[in-house]
Design a protein around this motif. Structure first.
Motif, PDB file in Angstrom:
ATOM      1  N   GLY A 101       0.870  -1.168   0.000  1.00 53.98           N
ATOM      2  CA  GLY A 101       0.000   0.000   0.000  1.00 53.98           C
ATOM      3  C   GLY A 101       0.903   1.213   0.000  1.00 53.98           C
ATOM      4  N   SER A 145      -1.472   8.353   0.983  1.00 54.94           N
ATOM      5  CA  SER A 145      -2.137   9.032  -0.136  1.00 54.94           C
ATOM      6  C   SER A 145      -1.195  10.047  -0.792  1.00 54.94           C
ATOM      7  N   CYS A 164       0.420   8.553  -3.921  1.00 56.37           N
ATOM      8  CA  CYS A 164      -0.454   8.009  -4.972  1.00 56.37           C
ATOM      9  C   CYS A 164       0.056   8.319  -6.386  1.00 56.37           C
ATOM     10  N   PHE A 193       2.885   6.036  -7.213  1.00 60.56           N
ATOM     11  CA  PHE A 193       2.440   4.659  -7.404  1.00 60.56           C
ATOM     12  C   PHE A 193       1.819   4.492  -8.796  1.00 60.56           C
ATOM     13  N   LEU A 194       0.976   5.426  -9.190  1.00 57.60           N
ATOM     14  CA  LEU A 194       0.324   5.298 -10.505  1.00 57.60           C
ATOM     15  C   LEU A 194       1.350   5.384 -11.630  1.00 57.60           C
ATOM     16  N   LEU A 215      -6.004  -0.965 -10.625  1.00 61.47           N
ATOM     17  CA  LEU A 215      -5.114  -0.389  -9.607  1.00 61.47           C
ATOM     18  C   LEU A 215      -5.485   1.078  -9.339  1.00 61.47           C
ATOM     19  N   CYS A 218      -8.470   1.395  -6.958  1.00 59.52           N
ATOM     20  CA  CYS A 218      -8.277   1.199  -5.505  1.00 59.52           C
ATOM     21  C   CYS A 218      -7.168   2.089  -4.943  1.00 59.52           C
ATOM     22  N   SER A 219      -6.818   3.165  -5.670  1.00 63.41           N
ATOM     23  CA  SER A 219      -5.811   4.096  -5.162  1.00 63.41           C
ATOM     24  C   SER A 219      -6.496   5.394  -4.759  1.00 63.41           C
ATOM     25  N   GLU A 220      -6.135   5.941  -3.608  1.00 67.98           N
ATOM     26  CA  GLU A 220      -6.711   7.232  -3.202  1.00 67.98           C
ATOM     27  C   GLU A 220      -5.583   8.242  -3.033  1.00 67.98           C
ATOM     28  N   SER A 221      -5.737   9.372  -3.728  1.00 73.73           N
ATOM     29  CA  SER A 221      -4.716  10.417  -3.585  1.00 73.73           C
ATOM     30  C   SER A 221      -5.068  11.309  -2.389  1.00 73.73           C
TER      31      SER A 221
END
Ligand code: SF4
Length: 348
Positions: free
Chosen positions: A244, A247, A250, A253-254, A266, A269-272
């Motif tokens: 994980g 935030s 994020c 990660f993206l 993906l 389920c990702s929150e900035s």
């Protein structure tokens, strides 16, 4: 009109444009708008609070951490149970969880467990981050918390032993917090490898990558490169290790997963960054800031050298306060190339 339905195990909010379902046992949370496909960008009131219970920390084994963004030392302040109740009782019932900020050993604040028990007795789930804890502390945390994160520092044994103490005590949601910077890249890679082979990590849920904030003692550290971050994500996926990220991380990660065939899943389920949109932070003196990295800063997102004082009117004094609105507007405008919110305060 916002309606709140609550049982021992669940909390639901329903209104025309904003709804959520929260499972108090598993931490499952789903938010939607007018339809299930709508994704509200701001909540009418707070969902998650981050509350600092102490600023006194001796570090995981008697030596403070070189990158602590709060520059904490063994001499600090504690929030008392009485002060906590005065704050908590003014928070709205839309609140689902509180993430507590404590010290590495969870021993600085003598009221810590009474505070967490009070939180749970009011239907809000307490979570906490620790670093090096005894069997006794682990058992008490497992009895009251929804989730506990254990920070990984230089000596992995403090972390892995603490993870094992918590999972043995019956806690299901145990994560490792791994701060990622140029200096900790090798350590982060080692944590990923160890998650597969170290028997102490059998019950571990995920390794959560926390991005470095160049604040306080963290100013001396260097940011991880996009390539290094991608290497960590790739290796974790390759080994099937749960990961994980905060935030703040994020967008990184993206970028790291943008060429993967399951990018859309993906992304879903990702929150900035959600500061001032869904969550907020109270320091040890009970003053409000959008997130724990905001105190002392000032910019297009407002002047946060001073925090906000909460009154009996939460909406007016905090959530709809002009300074909160200014921060919110700055954050909502600060989109990165993936179309997600990027940190308005720091280069991450
Ligand atoms: S404002 Fe920046 S530091 Fe604070 S939570 Fe958001 S991304 Fe992280």
């Amino acid at each position: 009109v916002v309606k709140i339905y609550e049982t021992e195990n669940e909390k639901h909010v329903r209104s025309d444009d904003y709804n959520y379902a929260f499972d108090k046992n598993t931490g499952f949370f789903a938010r939607w708008g007018r339809t299930r496909d709508d994704d509200p960008s701001v909540a009418p009131s707070i969902e998650i609070a981050d509350i600092e219970l102490t600023t006194a920390c001796s570090g995981p084994a008697g030596k403070v951490c070189g990158f602590c963004y709060k520059s904490n030392t063994p001499k600090g302040d504690n929030m008392t149970l009485e002060a906590f109740k005065q704050l908590f009782d003014k928070l709205p019932r839309t609140l689902t969880q509180i993430a507590y900020g404590a010290d590495a050993n969870c021993t600085s604040n003598p009221d810590l467990f009474a505070i967490m028990e009070y939180t749970r007795s009011r239907g809000v789930i307490p979570n906490i981050t620790v670093a090096n804890i005894t069997d006794e502390v682990a058992a008490k945390l497992a009895g009251v918390c929804g989730a506990v994160a254990v920070s990984r520092y230089s000596d992995k044994n403090w972390c892995y032993d603490s993870v094992q103490r918590l999972t043995k005590a019956g806690l299901d949601q145990v994560n490792i917090h791994q701060m990622v910077s140029a200096e900790t890249f090798d350590q982060a890679m080692e944590t990923i490898e160890d998650a597969v082979v170290d028997p102490r990590l059998t019950g571990l849920k995920a390794i959560v990558f926390l991005s470095l904030k160049q604040k306080g003692r963290g100013e001396r550290y260097k940011r991880i490169t996009e390539e290094q971050f991608k290497a960590l994500v790739d290796r974790a996926f390759e080994l099937g290790v749960g990961i994980g990220f905060d935030s703040c991380g994020c967008p990184k990660f993206l970028n790291a997963v943008k060429d993967r065939p399951n990018y859309d899943a993906l992304f879903e389920c990702s929150e900035s960054c959600e500061s001032s949109l869904f969550s907020g932070f109270w320091d040890v003196h009970g003053r409000y800031f959008p997130c724990s990295f905001t105190p002392g800063l000032s910019g297009a997102y407002g002047d946060w050298t001073e925090g906000l004082e909460i009154t009996d009117d939460f909406q007016a004094s905090i959530w709809n306060h002009p300074k909160t609105v200014q921060f919110r507007e700055a954050l909502l405008k600060n989109l990165d190339s993936n179309g997600v919110r990027a940190c308005p305060l720091y280069e991450i």
